[in-house]
Enzyme design. Structure first.
Site, PDB file in Angstrom:
ATOM      1  NE  ARG A 132      -5.209   4.414  57.870  1.00  0.00           N
ATOM      2  CZ  ARG A 132      -4.130   3.803  58.342  1.00  0.00           C
ATOM      3  NH1 ARG A 132      -2.948   4.376  58.227  1.00  0.00           N
ATOM      4  NH2 ARG A 132      -4.221   2.648  58.956  1.00  0.00           N
ATOM      5  NE  ARG A 159      -3.113   5.913  62.190  1.00  0.00           N
ATOM      6  CZ  ARG A 159      -2.586   4.722  61.925  1.00  0.00           C
ATOM      7  NH1 ARG A 159      -1.280   4.591  61.798  1.00  0.00           N
ATOM      8  NH2 ARG A 159      -3.359   3.660  61.798  1.00  0.00           N
ATOM      9  NE  ARG A 212      -6.167  -0.783  62.033  1.00  0.00           N
ATOM     10  CZ  ARG A 212      -5.396  -0.720  60.948  1.00  0.00           C
ATOM     11  NH1 ARG A 212      -4.147  -0.370  61.063  1.00  0.00           N
ATOM     12  NH2 ARG A 212      -5.875  -0.993  59.763  1.00  0.00           N
TER      13      ARG A 212
HETATM   14  N1  LIG Z   1       2.210  -9.045  55.759  1.00  0.00           N
HETATM   15  C1  LIG Z   1       2.027  -7.803  55.302  1.00  0.00           C
HETATM   16  N2  LIG Z   1       1.680  -6.832  56.143  1.00  0.00           N
HETATM   17  C2  LIG Z   1       1.522  -5.583  55.626  1.00  0.00           C
HETATM   18  C3  LIG Z   1       1.717  -5.284  54.260  1.00  0.00           C
HETATM   19  N3  LIG Z   1       1.484  -3.958  54.077  1.00  0.00           N
HETATM   20  C4  LIG Z   1       1.181  -3.455  55.288  1.00  0.00           C
HETATM   21  N4  LIG Z   1       1.196  -4.422  56.224  1.00  0.00           N
HETATM   22  C5  LIG Z   1       0.940  -4.326  57.662  1.00  0.00           C
HETATM   23  O1  LIG Z   1      -0.451  -4.238  57.857  1.00  0.00           O
HETATM   24  C6  LIG Z   1      -0.707  -3.575  59.085  1.00  0.00           C
HETATM   25  C7  LIG Z   1      -1.778  -2.521  58.862  1.00  0.00           C
HETATM   26  O2  LIG Z   1      -1.319  -1.527  57.971  1.00  0.00           O
HETATM   27  P1  LIG Z   1      -2.213  -0.236  57.733  1.00  0.00           P
HETATM   28  O3  LIG Z   1      -3.618  -0.641  57.464  1.00  0.00           O
HETATM   29  O4  LIG Z   1      -1.537   0.604  56.699  1.00  0.00           O
HETATM   30  O5  LIG Z   1      -2.234   0.474  59.143  1.00  0.00           O
HETATM   31  P2  LIG Z   1      -1.099   1.251  59.971  1.00  0.00           P
HETATM   32  O6  LIG Z   1       0.095   0.329  60.069  1.00  0.00           O
HETATM   33  O7  LIG Z   1      -1.735   1.501  61.275  1.00  0.00           O
HETATM   34  O8  LIG Z   1      -0.796   2.517  59.220  1.00  0.00           O
HETATM   35  C8  LIG Z   1       0.626  -2.997  59.536  1.00  0.00           C
HETATM   36  O9  LIG Z   1       1.128  -3.853  60.558  1.00  0.00           O
HETATM   37  C9  LIG Z   1       1.499  -3.084  58.312  1.00  0.00           C
HETATM   38  O10 LIG Z   1       2.865  -3.293  58.654  1.00  0.00           O
HETATM   39  C10 LIG Z   1       2.095  -6.367  53.395  1.00  0.00           C
HETATM   40  O11 LIG Z   1       2.292  -6.230  52.203  1.00  0.00           O
HETATM   41  N5  LIG Z   1       2.230  -7.592  53.965  1.00  0.00           N
HETATM   42  N1  LIG Z   2       7.350   9.259  69.015  1.00  0.00           N
HETATM   43  C1  LIG Z   2       6.091   9.650  68.831  1.00  0.00           C
HETATM   44  N2  LIG Z   2       5.493  10.416  69.738  1.00  0.00           N
HETATM   45  C2  LIG Z   2       4.222  10.819  69.572  1.00  0.00           C
HETATM   46  N3  LIG Z   2       3.430  10.523  68.511  1.00  0.00           N
HETATM   47  C3  LIG Z   2       3.980   9.747  67.568  1.00  0.00           C
HETATM   48  C4  LIG Z   2       5.329   9.275  67.666  1.00  0.00           C
HETATM   49  N4  LIG Z   2       5.596   8.523  66.581  1.00  0.00           N
HETATM   50  C5  LIG Z   2       4.471   8.528  65.822  1.00  0.00           C
HETATM   51  N5  LIG Z   2       3.497   9.252  66.403  1.00  0.00           N
HETATM   52  C6  LIG Z   2       2.114   9.465  65.932  1.00  0.00           C
HETATM   53  O1  LIG Z   2       1.430   8.241  66.198  1.00  0.00           O
HETATM   54  C7  LIG Z   2       0.526   7.927  65.135  1.00  0.00           C
HETATM   55  C8  LIG Z   2       0.886   6.564  64.573  1.00  0.00           C
HETATM   56  O2  LIG Z   2       2.101   6.662  63.833  1.00  0.00           O
HETATM   57  P1  LIG Z   2       2.248   5.984  62.413  1.00  0.00           P
HETATM   58  O3  LIG Z   2       3.555   6.402  61.849  1.00  0.00           O
HETATM   59  O4  LIG Z   2       1.026   6.212  61.593  1.00  0.00           O
HETATM   60  O5  LIG Z   2       2.323   4.429  62.851  1.00  0.00           O
HETATM   61  P2  LIG Z   2       2.332   3.090  62.010  1.00  0.00           P
HETATM   62  O6  LIG Z   2       2.782   3.430  60.616  1.00  0.00           O
HETATM   63  O7  LIG Z   2       3.293   2.203  62.731  1.00  0.00           O
HETATM   64  O8  LIG Z   2       0.937   2.563  62.050  1.00  0.00           O
HETATM   65  C9  LIG Z   2       0.633   9.047  64.113  1.00  0.00           C
HETATM   66  O9  LIG Z   2      -0.442   9.938  64.310  1.00  0.00           O
HETATM   67  C10 LIG Z   2       1.984   9.691  64.419  1.00  0.00           C
HETATM   68  O10 LIG Z   2       1.985  11.074  64.107  1.00  0.00           O
END
Ligand SMILES: Nc1nc2c(ncn2[C@@H]2O[C@H](COP(=O)(O)OP(=O)(O)O)[C@@H](O)[C@H]2O)c(=O)[nH]1
Ligand SMILES: Nc1ncnc2c1ncn2[C@@H]1O[C@H](COP(=O)(O)OP(=O)(O)O)[C@@H](O)[C@H]1O
Length: 196
Positions: free
Chosen positions: A44, A137, A148
């Site tokens: 991203r 986001r 998702r």
């Molecule tokens: N099993 C596994 N899950 C992972 C790993 N790295 C990231 N994830 C999971 O993959 C999912 C998608 O991650 P990502 O594409 O970064 O999206 P985001 O969590 O929405 O920021 C999330 O549930 C992460 O916790 C890994 O190494 N192993």
């Molecule tokens: N408590 C909260 N209230 C409102 N927005 C939030 C909160 N926590 C996270 N966000 C926003 O929600 C989105 C998803 O959070 P993120 O940390 O990327 O989630 P994840 O890593 O679990 O995928 C981001 O844009 C973040 O800024």
């Protein structure tokens, strides 16, 4: 062996794991280190190769898996993700507390290892709020957003099973969720003592 107990953060995509983790690492510099996973998904804007993820190909991950270089791997939303042994070892070698961000499949696989982390689930207050956060986001296509949300429904059910997580934090108010995260880490003995 002495060491530091790792921390697994899991929970639906969009629940706030990265936000909470980044804040924790910024506020406690030199304490935590992130286990950099491999993934086949595209970076991203703002994400750095080798820092946020090792962005790579399915073939490269599969080759690493066949060589026994991965602790766990999973398919998520049409992409492959995995934790290499090196990702965790690099952090532990620096004497930092290793934070792993993995999905529920990763949690189950890590439970079969001797990593012995603390398992924390970050959950959204509701599916509606999760969807809004993911849309706001602006990182997902409609297709990946729907995948998702589907995975989130499964995650939210499984995370209620007793014994899967040490603690479930509902990330409604960010400051409150952050305080809860800090509290649980303070209460937990993360410094593993030398075994006699
Ligand atoms: N099993 C596994 N899950 C992972 C790993 N790295 C990231 N994830 C999971 O993959 C999912 C998608 O991650 P990502 O594409 O970064 O999206 P985001 O969590 O929405 O920021 C999330 O549930 C992460 O916790 C890994 O190494 N192993
Ligand atoms: N408590 C909260 N209230 C409102 N927005 C939030 C909160 N926590 C996270 N966000 C926003 O929600 C989105 C998803 O959070 P993120 O940390 O990327 O989630 P994840 O890593 O679990 O995928 C981001 O844009 C973040 O800024």
């Amino acid at each position: 062996m002495s060491g530091l107990r790792p921390v697994v953060l899991s929970g639906p995509s969009g629940a706030g794991k990265s936000t909470l983790m980044k804040r924790l690492m910024e506020d406690h510099q030199g304490v935590f280190g992130f286990s950099v996973s491999h993934t086949t998904r595209n970076p991203r804007p703002g994400e750095e190769d080798g820092k946020d993820y090792h962005f790579t190909t399915r073939e490269a991950i599969e080759e690493g898996i066949s060589k026994g270089e991965f602790i766990e791997n999973a398919e998520f939303s049409g992409n492959m993700y995995g934790t290499s042994k090196a990702a965790v070892e690099d952090v532990l070698a620096k004497n930092l507390i290793c934070i792993l961000d993995v999905d529920i499949q990763g949690v189950k696989r890590i439970k079969e290892t001797d990593l012995n982390p603390i398992y924390i689930s970050i959950q959204p207050p509701s599916m509606e709020i999760l969807e809004k956060r993911l849309r706001d986001r602006q990182t997902e296509t409609e297709e990946s957003l729907q995948k998702r949300l589907e995975a989130a429904r499964i995650d939210m059910e499984l995370s209620k099973e007793p014994g899967v997580f040490d603690i479930v934090i509902v990330n409604d108010d960010l400051d409150k969720a952050y305080e809860q995260l800090k509290d649980i880490l303070n209460e937990t003995e993360l410094h593993v003592k030398d075994k006699q």
